[in-house]
Design an enzyme around this catalytic site. Structure first.
Site, PDB file in Angstrom:
ATOM      1  N   ARG A  93      37.622  70.757 -26.231  1.00  0.00           N
ATOM      2  CA  ARG A  93      38.255  70.879 -27.547  1.00  0.00           C
ATOM      3  C   ARG A  93      39.645  71.482 -27.371  1.00  0.00           C
ATOM      4  O   ARG A  93      39.783  72.607 -26.890  1.00  0.00           O
ATOM      5  CB  ARG A  93      37.397  71.776 -28.462  1.00  0.00           C
ATOM      6  N   HIS A 138      45.741  73.839 -35.482  1.00  0.00           N
ATOM      7  CA  HIS A 138      45.293  75.162 -35.031  1.00  0.00           C
ATOM      8  C   HIS A 138      46.474  76.134 -35.178  1.00  0.00           C
ATOM      9  O   HIS A 138      46.978  76.679 -34.208  1.00  0.00           O
ATOM     10  CB  HIS A 138      44.776  75.091 -33.592  1.00  0.00           C
ATOM     11  N   ASN A 182      41.441  74.252 -38.091  1.00  0.00           N
ATOM     12  CA  ASN A 182      40.740  75.366 -37.477  1.00  0.00           C
ATOM     13  C   ASN A 182      40.861  76.598 -38.367  1.00  0.00           C
ATOM     14  O   ASN A 182      41.971  77.075 -38.631  1.00  0.00           O
ATOM     15  CB  ASN A 182      41.350  75.692 -36.106  1.00  0.00           C
ATOM     16  N   GLU A 183      39.721  77.095 -38.820  1.00  0.00           N
ATOM     17  CA  GLU A 183      39.642  78.370 -39.525  1.00  0.00           C
ATOM     18  C   GLU A 183      40.657  78.515 -40.660  1.00  0.00           C
ATOM     19  O   GLU A 183      41.552  79.380 -40.604  1.00  0.00           O
ATOM     20  CB  GLU A 183      39.810  79.540 -38.541  1.00  0.00           C
ATOM     21  N   ASN A 325      33.154  78.560 -35.992  1.00  0.00           N
ATOM     22  CA  ASN A 325      33.551  79.492 -34.926  1.00  0.00           C
ATOM     23  C   ASN A 325      32.851  80.795 -35.209  1.00  0.00           C
ATOM     24  O   ASN A 325      33.077  81.409 -36.263  1.00  0.00           O
ATOM     25  CB  ASN A 325      35.063  79.727 -34.939  1.00  0.00           C
ATOM     26  N   TYR A 327      31.757  84.714 -33.967  1.00  0.00           N
ATOM     27  CA  TYR A 327      32.029  85.821 -33.060  1.00  0.00           C
ATOM     28  C   TYR A 327      31.178  87.059 -33.294  1.00  0.00           C
ATOM     29  O   TYR A 327      30.727  87.687 -32.358  1.00  0.00           O
ATOM     30  CB  TYR A 327      33.515  86.192 -33.123  1.00  0.00           C
ATOM     31  N   GLU A 393      33.579  77.387 -31.463  1.00  0.00           N
ATOM     32  CA  GLU A 393      34.116  78.500 -30.667  1.00  0.00           C
ATOM     33  C   GLU A 393      33.104  79.622 -30.634  1.00  0.00           C
ATOM     34  O   GLU A 393      32.477  79.924 -31.662  1.00  0.00           O
ATOM     35  CB  GLU A 393      35.390  79.104 -31.288  1.00  0.00           C
ATOM     36  N   TRP A 435      34.783  79.722 -26.129  1.00  0.00           N
ATOM     37  CA  TRP A 435      36.171  80.151 -26.244  1.00  0.00           C
ATOM     38  C   TRP A 435      36.391  81.270 -25.229  1.00  0.00           C
ATOM     39  O   TRP A 435      35.823  82.337 -25.395  1.00  0.00           O
ATOM     40  CB  TRP A 435      36.501  80.671 -27.647  1.00  0.00           C
ATOM     41  N   GLU A 442      46.745  85.438 -27.069  1.00  0.00           N
ATOM     42  CA  GLU A 442      45.800  85.796 -28.134  1.00  0.00           C
ATOM     43  C   GLU A 442      46.565  86.296 -29.371  1.00  0.00           C
ATOM     44  O   GLU A 442      46.493  87.453 -29.769  1.00  0.00           O
ATOM     45  CB  GLU A 442      44.788  86.813 -27.602  1.00  0.00           C
ATOM     46  N   TRP A 443      47.342  85.398 -29.945  1.00  0.00           N
ATOM     47  CA  TRP A 443      48.039  85.641 -31.203  1.00  0.00           C
ATOM     48  C   TRP A 443      48.743  87.005 -31.219  1.00  0.00           C
ATOM     49  O   TRP A 443      49.463  87.315 -30.299  1.00  0.00           O
ATOM     50  CB  TRP A 443      47.054  85.458 -32.377  1.00  0.00           C
TER      51      TRP A 443
END
Ligand code: GAL
Length: 491
Positions: A93, A138, A182-183, A325, A327, A393, A435, A442-443
């Protein structure tokens, strides 16, 4: 439904704080195993191949770290495909950078160099028997579109539809698995609400609801376009990827149980209800609460926008699967927010926190709560009439980035085992994507939080990748398509 919800929550609460015994068994035949990345986080090549500026290029201008080079997958994609092959997974992905296809977001013609890059990547994957799973958006919106209001401009539904069309036309002969967004929760909440992600707009409880509304409208347009003009001939599937943590009521009092349900309706139902429920609209509890609070706050109408009948028709059922996704879980208590505070969080009237007994990770927001995976999968199954679900994810960060990553081994073993348990409970889970393939940007945490199955040495200009210990565990589960007694490292 309420009784089932309570029993799921109790199961999570009672068993969640200690290791549950592993379940042994196989995932259903045809279960999809993959790894995930996104364009801005790995590609680099920010000004190469005719690419335009994205909102993340602009947002990070004055930062110490950014995605200008990232993992340099723009040049090293062949090497990355081999990492994927070595994991034994069948699917990859990744996302397409909108600005490589249309540097200004829209246009009469596509940028051929951008098309070439993704053609090369897709062909390399196919040559290696890896199925591409493509996310269209994304988070890296063309800056040129942000200058016209970005996700706050209703026209974006058409801009996105045209970008999606270019992708279907150019890649749809080989790509059979599409993810529109995405999200959207993160795009709306962090990008146009709290403002800590690009484009950095603060407007929680106001502009974030408008951004979310347009994200949903844009998603529906792309879905319907594929359905109308491409699906018959190309034969792929297309859906959306949502995200939400799992809310665990602080105790079994009714107000706290209701608060947990309200919390997930505001986080997940916000986007899932219009697409996956019978009424094709926002959750009733959101509509009521926001309307009531808006009135008390002196607004002329609710801060939550309304869909037209036509939009409801387009949205309802506009996803071939439920991409999620996942977490973490978190604790939730009922809480009456001050009427003067206008934000999406205040609208929920909940208070959320992490249980201090949970393992921490490299990210402050992320605790290790594998049992919550099973709970949320069962909630999705029950709430949305048993949809096909892909975990698009799931993964964990550390700060060290070392190869002997025992925390990640624990994570994948226990989280994936809870996916297995959910399939045994009857959830229709079709696939799982880890993921991430490798450590990446990471942003707003830059390169300090490492989610990779492979490490990347960012201080070496050659950016060498190396497999971490967790790749062995992950590959063993993938090869067995499940948990076979005696075959799981560190059992
Ligand atoms: C997700 C996001 C990914 C990645 C991950 C870890 O929300 O889609 O891009 O950053 O979180 O934080």
């Amino acid at each position: 439904m309420r009784i089932l919800f309570i029993s799921l929550v109790l199961a999570a609460t009672v068993f969640g704080y200690e290791d549950e015994p592993l379940a042994y068994g196989n995932f259903p035949d045809g279960f999809v195993w993959g790894v995930a990345t996104s364009a801005y986080q790995i590609e680099g090549g920010w000004d190469e191949g005719g690419k335009g500026l994205s909102i993340w290029d602009v947002f990070t201008t004055d930062w110490d770290s950014n995605g200008k080079v990232a993992c340099d997958s723009y040049h090293k994609y062949k090497e990355d495909v081999q990492l994927i092959v070595n994991l034994n997974v069948t699917h990859y992905r990744f996302s397409i950078a909108w600005t490589r296809i249309f540097p200004d977001g829209v246009g009469e013609t596509v940028n051929e160099e951008g098309i070439l890059y993704y053609n090369n990547l897709i062909d390399e994957l196919k040559r290696n028997n890896i199925e591409p799973v493509v996310t269209l958006y994304h988070w890296d919106l063309p800056h040129a579109l942000e200058e016209q209001g970005g996700w706050l401009n209703a026209d974006i539904a058409v801009w996105f539809e045209e970008y999606a069309r270019a992708c279907f036309v150019n890649f749809g002969d080989r790509v059979k698995f599409w993810i529109t967004l995405n999200e959207p929760y993160v795009v709306a909440h962090l990008g146009y609400g709290i403002g800590i992600f690009a484009p950095g707009i603060s407007g929680s409880g106001t502009s974030e609801y408008i951004a979310a509304h347009n994200l949903l409208r844009a998603h529906a347009k792309a879905y319907r376009l594929y359905e109308r003009e491409f699906k018959n001939q190309q034969g792929g599937i297309i859906g959306i990827t949502l995200d939400a943590g799992w809310p665990i009521p602080e105790d079994d009092s009714q107000p706290n149980i209701d608060a947990a349900e309200r919390n997930i309706q505001f986080d997940l139902g916000w986007f899932a209800n219009p697409i996956f429920s019978e009424n094709g609209d926002y959750p009733q509890i959101m509509k009521e609460k926001i309307a009531e609070k808006s009135q008390l706050q002196g607004y002329e109408k609710s801060r939550l926008p309304e869909f037209t009948q036509q939009e409801i028709i387009e949205l309802k059922g506009s996803s071939d699967f439920f991409g999620h996704n996942f977490y973490r879980g978190f604790m939730v208590a009922d809480f009456q927010s001050d009427i003067g505070s206008i934000s999406q969080d205040a609208d929920k009237d909940t208070f959320v926190y992490a249980d201090p007994t949970w393992y921490t990770t490299g990210s402050s927001w992320l605790n290790v709560t594998p049992f919550a995976m099973r709970s949320i999968l069962n909630w999705i199954k029950t709430t949305y009439n048993n949809p096909k679900i892909y975990i698009t994810e799931n993964g964990v960060s550390d700060k060290a980035g070392n190869l002997d990553d025992f925390g990640r081994v624990y994570w994948y073993k226990h989280y994936i085992n809870n996916v297995l348990k959910a399939t045994m409970d009857g959830a229709d889970v079709k696939g799982y994507f880890a993921w991430s393939l490798m450590d990446n940007f990471e942003w707003n945490a830059g390169y300090t939080e490492k989610f990779g199955l492979h490490s990347v040495n960012f201080t070496d200009p050659a950016l060498p990748r190396r497999p971490k210990k967790s790749t062995e565990l992950f590959s063993a589960i993938v090869r067995s398509n499940g948990f076979i007694e005696g075959l799981i490292p560190c059992e």
